[in-house]
Structures are given as C-alpha cells and as structure tokens.
Design a protein around this motif. Structure first.
Motif, PDB file in Angstrom:
ATOM      1  N   THR A  93       0.828  -1.214   0.000  1.00  0.00           N
ATOM      2  CA  THR A  93       0.000   0.000   0.000  1.00  0.00           C
ATOM      3  C   THR A  93       0.856   1.256   0.000  1.00  0.00           C
ATOM      4  N   LEU A  94       1.882   1.290   0.839  1.00  0.00           N
ATOM      5  CA  LEU A  94       2.748   2.469   0.897  1.00  0.00           C
ATOM      6  C   LEU A  94       3.478   2.692  -0.419  1.00  0.00           C
ATOM      7  N   ALA A  95       4.006   1.621  -1.023  1.00  0.00           N
ATOM      8  CA  ALA A  95       4.697   1.764  -2.307  1.00  0.00           C
ATOM      9  C   ALA A  95       3.737   2.301  -3.362  1.00  0.00           C
ATOM     10  N   TYR A  96       2.535   1.771  -3.393  1.00  0.00           N
ATOM     11  CA  TYR A  96       1.529   2.218  -4.369  1.00  0.00           C
ATOM     12  C   TYR A  96       1.199   3.704  -4.179  1.00  0.00           C
ATOM     13  N   GLU A  97       0.913   4.093  -2.935  1.00  0.00           N
ATOM     14  CA  GLU A  97       0.541   5.483  -2.666  1.00  0.00           C
ATOM     15  C   GLU A  97       1.700   6.443  -2.907  1.00  0.00           C
ATOM     16  N   MET A  98       2.910   6.035  -2.555  1.00  0.00           N
ATOM     17  CA  MET A  98       4.061   6.910  -2.774  1.00  0.00           C
ATOM     18  C   MET A  98       4.334   7.089  -4.268  1.00  0.00           C
ATOM     19  N   ARG A  99       4.124   6.011  -5.066  1.00  0.00           N
ATOM     20  CA  ARG A  99       4.251   6.159  -6.528  1.00  0.00           C
ATOM     21  C   ARG A  99       3.219   7.132  -7.058  1.00  0.00           C
ATOM     22  N   ARG A 100       1.985   7.006  -6.591  1.00  0.00           N
ATOM     23  CA  ARG A 100       0.913   7.895  -7.050  1.00  0.00           C
ATOM     24  C   ARG A 100       1.209   9.348  -6.714  1.00  0.00           C
ATOM     25  N   LEU A 101       1.866   9.589  -5.586  1.00  0.00           N
ATOM     26  CA  LEU A 101       2.175  10.945  -5.140  1.00  0.00           C
ATOM     27  C   LEU A 101       3.541  11.417  -5.656  1.00  0.00           C
ATOM     28  N   HIS A 102       4.186  10.601  -6.490  1.00  0.00           N
ATOM     29  CA  HIS A 102       5.506  10.927  -7.058  1.00  0.00           C
ATOM     30  C   HIS A 102       6.532  11.196  -5.965  1.00  0.00           C
ATOM     31  N   MET A 103       6.463  10.398  -4.914  1.00  0.00           N
ATOM     32  CA  MET A 103       7.418  10.508  -3.808  1.00  0.00           C
ATOM     33  C   MET A 103       8.535   9.486  -4.014  1.00  0.00           C
ATOM     34  N   PRO A 104       9.716   9.774  -3.514  1.00  0.00           N
ATOM     35  CA  PRO A 104      10.780   8.757  -3.585  1.00  0.00           C
ATOM     36  C   PRO A 104      10.375   7.556  -2.725  1.00  0.00           C
ATOM     37  N   ILE A 105      10.594   6.372  -3.254  1.00  0.00           N
ATOM     38  CA  ILE A 105      10.194   5.159  -2.544  1.00  0.00           C
ATOM     39  C   ILE A 105      11.404   4.596  -1.804  1.00  0.00           C
ATOM     40  N   PRO A 106      11.309   4.469  -0.481  1.00  0.00           N
ATOM     41  CA  PRO A 106      12.432   3.933   0.300  1.00  0.00           C
ATOM     42  C   PRO A 106      12.775   2.503  -0.124  1.00  0.00           C
ATOM     43  N   GLU A 107      14.024   2.140   0.041  1.00  0.00           N
ATOM     44  CA  GLU A 107      14.494   0.827  -0.375  1.00  0.00           C
ATOM     45  C   GLU A 107      13.728  -0.315   0.299  1.00  0.00           C
ATOM     46  N   ALA A 108      13.329  -0.141   1.538  1.00  0.00           N
ATOM     47  CA  ALA A 108      12.589  -1.199   2.239  1.00  0.00           C
ATOM     48  C   ALA A 108      11.266  -1.522   1.558  1.00  0.00           C
ATOM     49  N   LEU A 109      10.756  -0.591   0.755  1.00  0.00           N
ATOM     50  CA  LEU A 109       9.505  -0.841   0.037  1.00  0.00           C
ATOM     51  C   LEU A 109       9.745  -1.459  -1.326  1.00  0.00           C
ATOM     52  N   LEU A 110      11.001  -1.507  -1.753  1.00  0.00           N
ATOM     53  CA  LEU A 110      11.318  -1.986  -3.098  1.00  0.00           C
ATOM     54  C   LEU A 110      11.544  -3.489  -3.142  1.00  0.00           C
ATOM     55  N   GLU A 111      10.708  -4.219  -2.438  1.00  0.00           N
ATOM     56  CA  GLU A 111      10.768  -5.682  -2.504  1.00  0.00           C
ATOM     57  C   GLU A 111       9.771  -6.135  -3.553  1.00  0.00           C
ATOM     58  N   PRO A 112       9.943  -7.326  -4.097  1.00  0.00           N
ATOM     59  CA  PRO A 112       9.121  -7.767  -5.231  1.00  0.00           C
ATOM     60  C   PRO A 112       7.615  -7.562  -5.064  1.00  0.00           C
ATOM     61  N   GLU A 113       7.044  -7.903  -3.902  1.00  0.00           N
ATOM     62  CA  GLU A 113       5.600  -7.754  -3.776  1.00  0.00           C
ATOM     63  C   GLU A 113       5.170  -6.292  -3.776  1.00  0.00           C
ATOM     64  N   ALA A 114       6.069  -5.377  -3.405  1.00  0.00           N
ATOM     65  CA  ALA A 114       5.726  -3.956  -3.397  1.00  0.00           C
ATOM     66  C   ALA A 114       5.762  -3.370  -4.805  1.00  0.00           C
ATOM     67  N   LEU A 115       6.458  -4.015  -5.702  1.00  0.00           N
ATOM     68  CA  LEU A 115       6.606  -3.477  -7.043  1.00  0.00           C
ATOM     69  C   LEU A 115       5.537  -3.977  -8.021  1.00  0.00           C
ATOM     70  N   SER A 116       4.671  -4.858  -7.557  1.00  0.00           N
ATOM     71  CA  SER A 116       3.635  -5.355  -8.467  1.00  0.00           C
ATOM     72  C   SER A 116       2.741  -4.199  -8.897  1.00  0.00           C
ATOM     73  N   SER A 117       2.132  -4.357 -10.035  1.00  0.00           N
ATOM     74  CA  SER A 117       1.264  -3.291 -10.532  1.00  0.00           C
ATOM     75  C   SER A 117      -0.128  -3.364  -9.913  1.00  0.00           C
ATOM     76  N   ALA A 118      -0.391  -4.402  -9.131  1.00  0.00           N
ATOM     77  CA  ALA A 118      -1.714  -4.541  -8.507  1.00  0.00           C
ATOM     78  C   ALA A 118      -1.933  -3.429  -7.493  1.00  0.00           C
ATOM     79  N   GLN A 119      -3.159  -3.000  -7.389  1.00  0.00           N
ATOM     80  CA  GLN A 119      -3.519  -1.995  -6.406  1.00  0.00           C
ATOM     81  C   GLN A 119      -3.705  -2.676  -5.060  1.00  0.00           C
ATOM     82  N   PRO A 120      -3.501  -1.943  -3.946  1.00  0.00           N
ATOM     83  CA  PRO A 120      -3.692  -2.537  -2.636  1.00  0.00           C
ATOM     84  C   PRO A 120      -5.103  -3.098  -2.517  1.00  0.00           C
TER      85      PRO A 120
END
Length: 124
Positions: A93-120
């Motif tokens: 959810t955080l990775a999705y919302e941060m992408r939508r807000l054009h925020m830098p995504i912290p490395e801890a969120l850059l795990e495979p399940e966070a990068l899926s294109s599926a919405q929370p």
C-alpha cells in the motif's frame, strides 16, 4: 463472514510504517488509559457540541487499542481464507501510494511484492 487478519494496535501499524519508510513516528505515545480518558471527555463534549467524525470517541478509543473486531475463523475454515501479514500489506500500500504521489520510494519498500502493478487490496 468476517474477513480480516490478526488484530494490531495503532502503535503496531505506526511502527511498521516507520520501519518501512524510514520516517519517524510520532514522538508522543500516549498510554491507552490517557487516550480512553480523552475519549470519555469527547463523549461529553459531543452531547453539547457535535464533533467531526475524525475526533469521535470511537475513533479515539480505536487509537487506544479498543477494538470491536471479530475473527475470521469461519472464513478460514469454510472458504480457505488466508490473510497476509500487516507488514506485507502496508509495504504494498505504501509503495503504491508513494508512486501515485511521485514521492521517492524507500528501499525497504522496493521488494518484489511492493513493485507489483496490482492496487492494494486487489486479489490476484
């Protein structure tokens, strides 16, 4: 059926979000008794002066850890429901919302399940 995972406190969720994003949580962490007392005062105030929903006694009690959450045993047994843990759900959810807000995504969120294109909350 009640569909949900294990019960967590607001402090649990804030701690996980802080850990995943690297952002500090609130400095002040009121004790549950203090928060319940505030909720009681808000109930009295609300009788005289209607308060916005975000400061209702019920919302404040939720922060204190009071919940009215059922359990999902029936859904697990009859439907094979298997909830994921709070950390992985918040990570996605955080990775999705941060992408939508054009925020830098912290490395801890850059795990495979966070990068899926599926919405929370979507089922894949």
């Amino acid at each position: 059926y009640h569909i949900g995972g294990p019960v967590h406190t607001m402090q649990d969720a804030i701690g996980i979000v802080s850990d995943l994003t690297g952002l500090p949580g609130p400095r002040w962490k009121p004790q549950p008794g203090t928060v319940r007392a505030v909720a009681g005062v808000l109930r009295l105030i609300n009788k005289v002066l209607p308060l916005p929903p975000m400061v209702s006694a019920e919302v404040i009690e939720g922060i204190a850890g009071n919940t009215y959450i059922g359990n999902s045993d029936k859904a697990r047994g009859e439907l094979g429901f298997a909830p994921r843990d709070l950390r992985s759900g918040l990570r996605e959810t955080l990775a999705y919302e941060m992408r939508r807000l054009h925020m830098p995504i912290p490395e801890a969120l850059l795990e495979p399940e966070a990068l899926s294109s599926a919405q929370p909350g979507s089922v894949s």
